[in-house]
Design a protein around this motif. Structure first.
Motif, PDB file in Angstrom:
ATOM      1  N   ARG A 292      -7.394  10.934  11.163  1.00  0.00           N
ATOM      2  CA  ARG A 292      -8.024  10.078  12.170  1.00  0.00           C
ATOM      3  C   ARG A 292      -8.229  10.865  13.461  1.00  0.00           C
ATOM      4  O   ARG A 292      -7.580  11.870  13.718  1.00  0.00           O
TER       5      ARG A 292
ATOM      6  N   LYS B  88     -10.153   1.975  18.285  1.00  0.00           N
ATOM      7  CA  LYS B  88      -9.965   2.065  16.834  1.00  0.00           C
ATOM      8  C   LYS B  88      -8.639   2.722  16.462  1.00  0.00           C
ATOM      9  O   LYS B  88      -8.085   2.443  15.404  1.00  0.00           O
TER      10      LYS B  88
ATOM     11  N   SER C 224       0.844  -1.195   0.000  1.00  0.00           N
ATOM     12  CA  SER C 224       0.000   0.000   0.000  1.00  0.00           C
ATOM     13  C   SER C 224       0.879   1.244   0.000  1.00  0.00           C
ATOM     14  O   SER C 224       1.684   1.438   0.908  1.00  0.00           O
TER      15      SER C 224
ATOM     16  N   ARG D  94      -6.631   0.490  12.008  1.00  0.00           N
ATOM     17  CA  ARG D  94      -6.992  -0.166  10.753  1.00  0.00           C
ATOM     18  C   ARG D  94      -7.495   0.883   9.759  1.00  0.00           C
ATOM     19  O   ARG D  94      -8.125   1.869  10.141  1.00  0.00           O
ATOM     20  N   ASP D  95      -7.241   0.646   8.473  1.00  0.00           N
ATOM     21  CA  ASP D  95      -7.714   1.575   7.452  1.00  0.00           C
ATOM     22  C   ASP D  95      -9.233   1.649   7.411  1.00  0.00           C
ATOM     23  O   ASP D  95      -9.805   2.687   7.061  1.00  0.00           O
ATOM     24  N   ASP D  96      -9.899   0.553   7.751  1.00  0.00           N
ATOM     25  CA  ASP D  96     -11.364   0.544   7.737  1.00  0.00           C
ATOM     26  C   ASP D  96     -11.957   0.978   9.076  1.00  0.00           C
ATOM     27  O   ASP D  96     -13.164   0.891   9.289  1.00  0.00           O
ATOM     28  N   ALA D  97     -11.099   1.449   9.995  1.00  0.00           N
ATOM     29  CA  ALA D  97     -11.530   2.003  11.283  1.00  0.00           C
ATOM     30  C   ALA D  97     -12.261   0.987  12.162  1.00  0.00           C
ATOM     31  O   ALA D  97     -13.053   1.372  13.031  1.00  0.00           O
ATOM     32  N   ARG D  98     -11.983  -0.290  11.970  1.00  0.00           N
ATOM     33  CA  ARG D  98     -12.564  -1.297  12.861  1.00  0.00           C
ATOM     34  C   ARG D  98     -11.771  -1.378  14.154  1.00  0.00           C
ATOM     35  O   ARG D  98     -10.598  -1.012  14.218  1.00  0.00           O
TER      36      ARG D  98
END
Length: 698
Positions: free
Chosen positions: A353, A541, A343, A560-564
């Protein structure tokens, strides 16, 4: 009805207008013919154009010690003659870029009309009208500027090219010189780069992928987005079917998903830094085509340490980022993710964030600037502001606490009270003053860090505190030198811009140091003075730790990139450990620096007759030791002889109360309460992960 004579006054204006238009058109055609004729006479020979030494500039980016970090420039394969270019490649390019290539004279009136129609309907040029010949003219002789004058020149050169060279020669020149992304110029370089073999062996599926790259090499390049490249190739195949180059059955037999893309050779994560620094050249030097050396601020040793710290400490499935700034803003290390090859998204400079309690830096800066002191007492108690009731992570309240203890423990209710007292817009203004560029909420929950920020901006803010309240501007390029040694650019120190008074920065450093010595950031201790702050957002997160020591300010983010949610992620755990692992190496060869946590106010700030400890009703009496003598050392100045508390025995039952930590007395000290002791190293007891989620509903 009587006919109007041709020489009647009523028709004279019309006839005059027609004649003017005809004369103008004739003059235009004559002018165009002259321009094309002159251009034709000036065009290089075909043999000259097959030489590719004019395709681009070579740029070497060097580290601070002169080591070459990356060398960039054109990648050119061997020249492929027309009759050795696969038919699939020739057809794919014509089908997707210029289906009337064999019939037009260099410009395509139908394509131009279609482009103009789209422009009128949408208000923007979303469909190009340039032919392959025009693109070749632009790539070799002109620039990519979107001006009317450039388009006219492009058309003139295209017409001259069509007069001088055959269609096959033009297509051969185009396919061997056009840029396909990933640094590759020409189909042979692109084929080698993406598929691992020369262009003479291109299959239909591979040719479709390469032909699809011309429209947007950066977006469709397999090195940037494999799926986008494959998706674009499907468009090319359908265009080939529509224009009769292949049958529908043949196209259906090609599966873009099965085309094997050669994996990129693994690159060092230094590319996060070079990708960030390189675009800055546009504003630093004038455009040049000569080879240049770009001397950067990156420290290779620190960069290796940063890569290792992020790789070793980032939880599985999460990403990590790190930025390290020297005291003048020089970027010494930058990690934008765990693996640049997987990435290229730079999470240290691009990702926004929530910072959680790391944002409390601005809350307490505003408090100190308003006149509060680290020893002032506030009451930790339930509070409700406009329907919002923040809680502490312990679900308890401690009663009266000093500002220093409230910050060290990251007590949420105290931050809320400060925001309510000073005004939430005041805190937002402080954040903007220190370089936070994103939108900042002014809802009460903003004091707990619910506004999105960038890691490099937060790190810059902490660095400015370390710099005695003077603004720090991150930069990555020290100088630019041409091949013959001519200096094209030299970084000069910016004029000092004071953000807060020195004593405000000193008191903030006091609070930041207490957070590491006795508070939520104890895992960041490195055996020398450290000041810093943790941050944790809702449901774990995001985890942050930002701090400074010996002139280096380092910010760490994980998530995490998906904010999980990530189980166990807190600012005082993995991020603080990554900070520790990096900093012990980054400052190993630097002298130990004690923090200046007590800077006297200038005389004009003191009322006549005031002494260092103040006077009048608001005077603060010095704390006396057991012999009745005042302490002359700030209790939170780093003591190299002090013994850190031993880590808890894993086989021992946890005590009902947190262990006591011996610290020197402080001014306006509160009665000792054994329940209000620092938490074990690595924990973050006062960053309440559940709060930020509730905050978002405000």
């Amino acid at each position: 009805m009587a006919r109007v004579p041709t020489d009647s006054p009523a028709r004279r204006p019309f006839m005059t207008a027609v004649k003017v238009m005809l004369y103008a058109a004739l003059l235009g055609l004559i002018g165009l013919a002259v321009a094309v004729s002159i251009t034709y006479s000036q065009l290089p020979s075909y043999q000259t154009l097959t030489k590719t030494n004019d395709l681009g500039q070579t740029i070497r980016m060097r580290a601070a010690n002169g080591q070459v970090l990356v060398s960039m420039g054109p990648s050119v394969g061997k020249w492929i003659p027309y009759d050795r270019i696969p038919q699939a490649m020739r057809s794919a390019m014509i089908a997707v870029e210029d289906k009337r290539f064999r019939s037009h004279i260099g410009v395509d009136p139908i394509g131009i009309a279609r482009s103009a129609k789209v422009r009128l309907e949408t208000g923007r040029f979303s469909q190009g009208g340039s032919t392959i010949t025009q693109q070749l003219a632009r790539n070799i002789f002109l620039t990519n500027s979107r001006t009317f004058g450039r388009k006219i020149k492009e058309a003139v050169v295209a017409l001259a090219l069509e007069l001088k060279f055959s269609k096959n020669q033009i297509l051969e020149l185009y396919l061997n010189r056009v840029y396909f992304g990933g640094g590759a110029y020409g189909i042979d370089a692109a084929s080698t780069r993406f598929f691992g073999h020369g262009a003479e062996r291109l299959s239909l599926g591979e040719a479709a992928i390469i032909a699809g790259l011309v429209k947007a090499p950066s977006n469709y390049s397999p090195t940037a987005d494999v799926e986008a490249a494959r998706g674009r190739s499907s468009v090319v195949l359908q265009s080939m079917v529509n224009n009769g180059f292949v049958s529908a059955d043949v196209a259906a037999g090609v599966s873009p998903a099965e085309v094997k893309i050669q994996k990129m050779t693994r690159q060092n994560n230094v590319r996060y830094f070079t990708d960030w620094a390189l675009p800055q050249l546009d504003t630093l030097i004038d455009e040049t085509s000569e080879p240049i050396d770009v001397w950067t601020t990156l420290d290779p040793t620190m960069q290796v340490a940063a890569d290792q710290a992020i790789g070793r400490n980032t939880p599985g499935g999460a990403q990590g980022a790190l930025v390290a700034l020297d005291r003048d803003g020089a970027v010494r290390a930058m990690v934008g993710g765990r693996d640049y090859v997987d990435s290229i998204y730079n999470r240290s400079t691009q990702a926004q964030r929530q910072p959680g309690s790391a944002f409390k830096l601005f809350v307490y800066l505003a408090a100190l600037e308003s006149g509060m002191k680290p020893t002032d007492t506030l009451v930790d108690e339930p509070v409700t502001i406009n329907g919002w009731s923040p809680r502490n992570s312990t679900r308890t309240n401690l009663g009266p606490v000093s500002l220093r203890e409230a910050f060290a423990r990251s007590i949420n209710t105290i931050s809320a009270k400060i925001g309510q007292q000073l005004g939430f817009s005041t805190i937002a203004d402080m954040a903007r003053r220190f370089g936070i560029t994103g939108e900042i909420s002014t809802y009460p929950s903003m004091v707990l860090g619910t506004s999105d920020v960038r890691l490099i901006d937060m790190t810059r803010a902490f660095a400015s505190v370390s710099n005695r309240g003077v603004a720090v501007m991150p930069y990555g390029i020290r100088k630019v030198v041409s091949a013959n040694g001519r200096v094209l650019y030299q970084h000069d120190a910016a004029e000092e811009r004071v953000l807060v008074a020195p004593w405000v920065a000193a008191e903030m450093t006091d609070l930041l140091q207490s957070a590491v010595l006795t508070g939520t950031g104890r895992a960041a201790q490195i055996g020398r003075p450290v000041a810093g702050k943790t941050g944790t957002t809702s449901s774990n997160k995001d985890g942050w730790f930002i701090g400074f020591s010996s002139g280096i300010t380092t910010g760490v983010w994980m998530g995490r990139d998906d904010a999980r949610a990530i189980a166990g992620l807190q600012g005082g755990t993995a991020p603080a450990r990554a900070f520790h692992d990096f900093m012990v190496k980054a400052v190993a060869n630097r002298p130990v620096e004690q923090f200046e946590t007590q800077v006297p106010m200038p005389d004009w700030q003191l009322e006549p007759g005031e002494e260092a400890w103040g006077a009048g009703d608001n005077a603060v009496e010095p704390v006396l030791d057991e012999n009745g003598q005042p302490f002359d050392q700030d209790p939170y100045v780093y003591n190299p002889d002090a013994t850190a508390p031993a880590p808890p025995d894993p086989n021992q039952q946890p005590p009902s109360q947190l262990p006591e930590v011996s610290v020197p007395p402080v001014r306006q000290q509160q009665p000792t309460d054994p329940s209000r002791r620092p938490a074990p190293a690595g924990s973050e007891p006062a960053d309440d992960p559940s709060q930020s989620g509730a905050d978002l509903a405000q």
